[in-house]
Design an enzyme around this catalytic site. Structure first.
Site, short mmCIF file in Angstrom:
data_model
loop_
_atom_site.label_atom_id
_atom_site.label_comp_id
_atom_site.label_asym_id
_atom_site.label_seq_id
_atom_site.Cartn_x
_atom_site.Cartn_y
_atom_site.Cartn_z
CD GLU A 436 -3.13 -0.93 2.09
OE1 GLU A 436 -3.27 0.15 2.66
OE2 GLU A 436 -3.94 -1.87 2.20
CD GLU A 510 -3.05 -5.68 4.49
OE1 GLU A 510 -3.94 -4.93 4.94
OE2 GLU A 510 -1.85 -5.33 4.38
C1 GAL Z 1 -4.08 -2.00 5.57
C2 GAL Z 1 -2.62 -2.04 5.96
C3 GAL Z 1 -2.41 -2.80 7.23
C4 GAL Z 1 -3.41 -2.36 8.27
C5 GAL Z 1 -4.79 -2.58 7.77
C6 GAL Z 1 -5.83 -2.22 8.82
O1 GAL Z 1 -4.30 -0.94 4.75
O2 GAL Z 1 -1.84 -2.60 4.93
O3 GAL Z 1 -1.11 -2.60 7.69
O4 GAL Z 1 -3.17 -1.01 8.52
O5 GAL Z 1 -4.96 -1.80 6.63
O6 GAL Z 1 -7.12 -2.30 8.29
#
Ligand code: GAL
Length: 954
Positions: A436, A510
């Site tokens: 990101e 994620e």
């Molecule tokens: C993502 C990020 C993670 C964490 C997560 C929380 O954008 O890559 O490190 O912050 O969101 O929702």
């Protein structure tokens, strides 16, 4: 057996023949975790930073390290710590701290808590002369500077990259050598709790001048037709002053140590102070492949010989397996398609912060495996090496992530260290070069940097693919690497991307970011608690765990999903900020208790039949009201019964859950799962009575008496019938006896400000205003009496820190007085003060405020406890001592300042080990102290029957 002995004898006789008599093993890797001295410095106040950075030429001249960096500095009274050590976890919570980092009292607002000094002495035998000796740190958070014997060696800004210094040229052979590290955690790297200090292992590596370079082997394999072709790339370093010729031999060892294949290349050459690369090939018939169920590893033993003598032996563990990311079929291991059932994890754990003992790495992986996790993304930085040893050993696939995108020399060096260090791990399946990167994620620069980093990785490891985890796709970083990593399905049109880029494999790097508090079923925002029912964390922006997983299951081409996160971690306290101190994204809380979402995953990620009910069944005051009851199971039907009465049998849709609305009445709910009409699993939740006894479990059996082994112990309370009370919040006190120590406590409550790791804290008050006066004798009548009197007029006394030309120096007398002073230390309740001094002379008298005192030995240094009742606003310390041979000037060492003359240590005793249960659970982590014997952990709570747990430590 005899064969084994024969082999050992043969090996020994070979070694005896090859090594000159009396020679050490050619290579030694010595762990130097134990027995460091630690003290807080200061981010900008030189006085509180032990005068560091104030000596003239402190950074300009070689060997001029000053303050604690000087070898002569006295660290008397500093705390003894063993690595790994995280000082941040020992600090209190504070609203002024950064909530993203868990609101510990560290960072810009806390300069007194943000710098840590570590000192250690090591003896180097005279026989080491001629060897190469390197000092290696697996990681220190962060911006660390290393000195050896006062010599500045270098700086490592990263809190996550391992670093190494060849210290051969700086050592005193046959003497004691001082290693000093200053670690500065003032500035942050990530947006999550990162800890502070030397939180990973430290090592000394000793080799011959000609040796396998650091991470100097790379074992690659291809498998076809029941045969593995193995290629070994070897980098040899020659630190000698002349070029060398050598023979390199590689042997693959089987589990019993026998040689399965070998190869030898003679006549290799390497220049002086240079490295040389070579490549050799071996083959294995019917290799035992590394897989999730059988994580088999081989050892490659590399031997270097010079003139027929072994000069280095170096072992590389590796595994043979094939890995593929396919744009249409997703991921496969050894040709078998596997959905990546992954979690993202940061590296902190309840109680210990980021200083995880190795055993805890294994324990955490086992917790993840217990609900079917088969993959782990090291968000968002290089992991500790022991994590990858554990993933190799336990069978868990890894996306190994680099910290920051870029191609500057510093960033490239970190990327190279990551890949070189980790490329032999069979568990590592993918390199992630970014996450990101909002500033460039959608821009051509994003594509360009990803491509450049991809090229660097490929040069070092052509066997694996690269990825970038992206929060937007179609442009920028998402196009630069091999595999697109989608962060959060709701943020992407993954199908459109797949159509537009049919050649790109994909994974959900994620998904989730659900917000649930373990054991909570009704929101209580004042307490920062959010109910544990699975739902979207940020509606419209992210998916529930179930939605996320179903989306992955519906797409063959999607390699899998990495839930954000496996464990809750400190910091990133979405959606609350202070007073919350940890995240709630996890499938497990910070201690590793499974939340209900983990049970959902277990239903679909593990093969064993199971059924799980939520919530608990303790709802006093809600009698008659409907409760939202959900059931997870991998059965095809589940029946729910209330107090034995059926509430219906419902069919289970794959990857889904069942729901009932049940009016509450104290009693029992039972769920029975069926497959094709046959009962496969059952479970129940029952209304419990009040807490009656404390209960400890887990960590059973023995512990190794190695000072490192840990046991993770669960703390619960039970009612009279022996049922765990799921709502209990009793405060439990802990004590240990025998060869055990407690290293951390936790309870998984994102709102708890109880201490994770109560630690003794020292503040040092320097003595100042030093003056000397010549005396004729130790009791030189009125002279001496006057000289130690608190109110002595010292106007004409000499400042011993100022140099005087010989002609101006007063005549030498047999005795002298050396006096300093300190302000009254502010002592809060529970604090104590102690004067630490270096023993300047065996016949030295010590006077505090005019009273003669007798120092006692405290932790190896002379010290005088200071009675607060006798302290004044300004206090004098006077030493009466024989004048040293080289006079007053000889007393003072400019590099170490006046540290050796004394300082006042104010000690805040460690708070007791205790923790409240959170919804029925707390955790204590105990560790062996290194001795053998029986250790006992005792838990007591007011009004409850206490309990204890015994450990055989051997
Ligand atoms: C993502 C990020 C993670 C964490 C997560 C929380 O954008 O890559 O490190 O912050 O969101 O929702």
């Amino acid at each position: 057996m005899w064969h084994f002995f024969k082999r050992v004898l043969l090996a020994l006789s070979l070694l005896a023949w090859l090594l000159p008599a009396g020679a050490q093993a050619p290579r030694e890797r010595i762990n130097i975790d134990r027995d460091w001295r630690f003290a807080y410095g200061h981010a900008f106040d030189a006085g509180q930073d032990f005068g560091h950075g104030t000596r003239a030429f402190f950074f300009a001249k070689a060997g001029y390290g000053d303050g604690p960096a000087a070898p002569g500095f006295k660290d008397a009274g500093w705390r003894r710590v063993d690595l790994p050590h995280d000082w941040a976890v020992e600090l209190p919570f504070d609203a002024r701290g950064n909530t993203n980092h868990g609101s510990k009292a560290i960072g810009r607002a806390f300069p007194e808590n943000s710098v840590g000094w570590y000192r250690k002495t090591i003896d180097i035998p005279a026989s080491d002369r001629g060897r190469r000796i390197a000092l290696e740190f697996d990681g220190a958070y962060r911006d660390s500077v290393v000195w050896v014997n006062g010599h500045y060696l270098g700086r490592e800004p990263s809190g996550y990259s391992g670093f190494r210094h060849d210290i051969t040229d700086y050592l005193d052979y046959g003497g004691t050598n001082t290693i000093v590290v200053r670690v500065d955690a003032t500035v942050e790297e990530g947006w999550f709790y990162e800890g502070a200090g030397i939180y990973r292992h430290a090592w000394l590596t000793k080799t011959a001048p000609l040796h396998v370079a650091q991470w100097g082997t790379f074992v690659k394999s291809t498998v076809a037709g029941g045969r593995a072709a193995i290629e070994v790339d070897l980098t040899v370093r020659n630190d000698a002053d002349k070029a060398a010729r050598f023979t390199a031999e590689h042997r693959i060892l089987g589990p019993d140590g026998g040689t399965l294949a070998s190869t030898r290349a003679a006549g290799l050459g390497v220049g002086a102070a240079a490295t040389a690369d070579s490549r050799q090939r071996l083959a294995l018939v019917n290799p035992r492949l590394w897989s999730l169920d059988d994580p088999h590893r081989y050892v490659l033993r590399t031997t270097l010989l010079q003139d027929g003598r072994i000069v280095d032996t170096y072992d590389t563990r590796f595994g043979i397996r094939t890995v593929a990311f396919d744009p249409d079929k997703g991921f496969s291991l050894n040709g078998k398609r596997i959905k990546l059932q992954g979690t993202n994890n940061h590296q902190d754990h309840a109680g210990v912060g980021v200083a995880l003992p190795d055993g805890l790495q294994d324990w955490r992986l086992e917790q993840l495996k217990s609900f079917g996790v088969n993959a782990y993304r090291t968000a968002h930085h290089p992991p500790t090496p022991e994590l990858l040893d554990a993933t190799d050993r336990l069978g868990m696939l890894v996306i190994d992530e680099h910290r920051m995108m870029g191609t500057s020399p510093e960033i490239v060096s970190q990327l190279e260290r990551l890949v070189r260090r980790d490329r032999n791990h069979p568990s590592v399946i993918l390199w992630s070069v970014g996450n990101e990167e909002w500033a460039l994620e959608g821009k051509p620069l994003g594509t360009h940097l990803a491509q450049r980093m991809h090229a660097i990785v490929k040069r070092l490891d052509p066997t694996r693919r690269t990825s970038v985890a992206a929060s937007s796709s179609g442009r920028g970083t998402s196009l630069g690497a091999d595999v697109i990593g989608f962060n959060y399905g709701a943020q992407h049109d993954v199908d459109a991307f797949h159509r537009a880029h049919p050649d790109k494999p994909a994974a959900m790097t994620e998904e989730g970011s659900t917000l649930t508090t373990r054991g909570i079923y009704v929101d209580d925002r004042a307490k920062v608690h959010l109910n544990a029912y699975d739902r979207q964390g940020r509606p419209g922006n992210s998916l529930s765990i179930e939605e996320g997983w179903r989306r992955v299951q519906e797409r063959d081409w999607m390699s899998g999903m990495f839930v954000w996160t496996g464990f809750d971690y400190r910091g990133e306290t979405t959606p609350f900020g202070w007073p919350a101190i940890s995240s709630q994204f996890g499938m497990l809380d910070t201690t590793g208790v499974l939340k209900d979402t983990a049970w959902y995953l277990k239903a679909w990620w593990r093969p064993e039949p199971m059924v799980h009910i939520l919530p608990h069944w303790n709802w006093p005051g809600r009698e008659g009201q409907p409760i939202d009851v959900r059931v997870y199971s991998n059965g095809d039907e589940v029946e729910l019964l209330q107090d034995g009465r059926s509430l219906g049998r419902k069919p289970m849709v794959r990857d889904s859950h069942l729901r009932w609305s049940v009016p509450y009445a104290p009693g029992q709910l039972e769920a029975v799962a069926y497959r094709r009409g046959v009962r496969i699993a059952g479970t129940e939740v029952a209304t419990t009575g009040a807490p009656a006894t404390v209960h400890l479990s887990g960590g059973m059996g023995g512990l190794a008496a190695d000072g490192r082994a840990v046991a993770v112990v669960w703390v619960n309370v039970r009612d009279r019938e022996g049922r765990l009370v799921p709502t209990a919040s009793d405060r439990v006190d802990f004590a240990v006896s025998g060869p055990l120590r407690i290293i951390g406590v936790g309870n998984g409550d994102p709102g708890s400000h109880e201490a994770d790791r109560p630690a003794e804290r020292h503040a040092f008050v320097p003595l100042s205003g030093w003056r000397t006066l010549a005396l004729n004798g130790p009791d030189a009548g009125p002279d001496a009496g006057f000289a130690v009197a608190p109110d002595a007029d010292m106007t004409n006394w000499r400042d011993p820190t100022q140099w005087l030309p010989p002609e101006q120096q007063p005549p030498r007398t047999p005795y002298m007085v050396l006096r300093g002073q300190f302000d009254r230390p502010r002592l809060a309740a529970g604090q104590s003060a102690m004067l630490f001094i270096d023993q300047l002379d065996p016949g030295q008298q010590v006077h505090v405020n005019g009273r003669r005192v007798t120092p006692e030995m405290v932790d190896g240094s002379p010290a005088v406890p200071l009675d607060p009742a006798l302290l004044r606003d300004r206090n004098s310390v006077a030493y009466v001592l024989p004048t040293p041979a080289d006079g007053v000037a000889g007393l003072f060492d400019r590099s170490a300042g006046t540290s050796r003359w004394g300082n006042v240590r104010v000690t805040t005793a460690a708070a007791p080990w205790r923790r409240s249960l959170f919804n029925g659970w707390a955790q204590v982590i105990v560790q062996s102290t290194g001795e053998a014997g029986t250790g006992t952990l005792t838990a007591t709570a007011q009004g409850l029957a206490p309990t204890s747990l015994q450990f055989e430590v051997r």
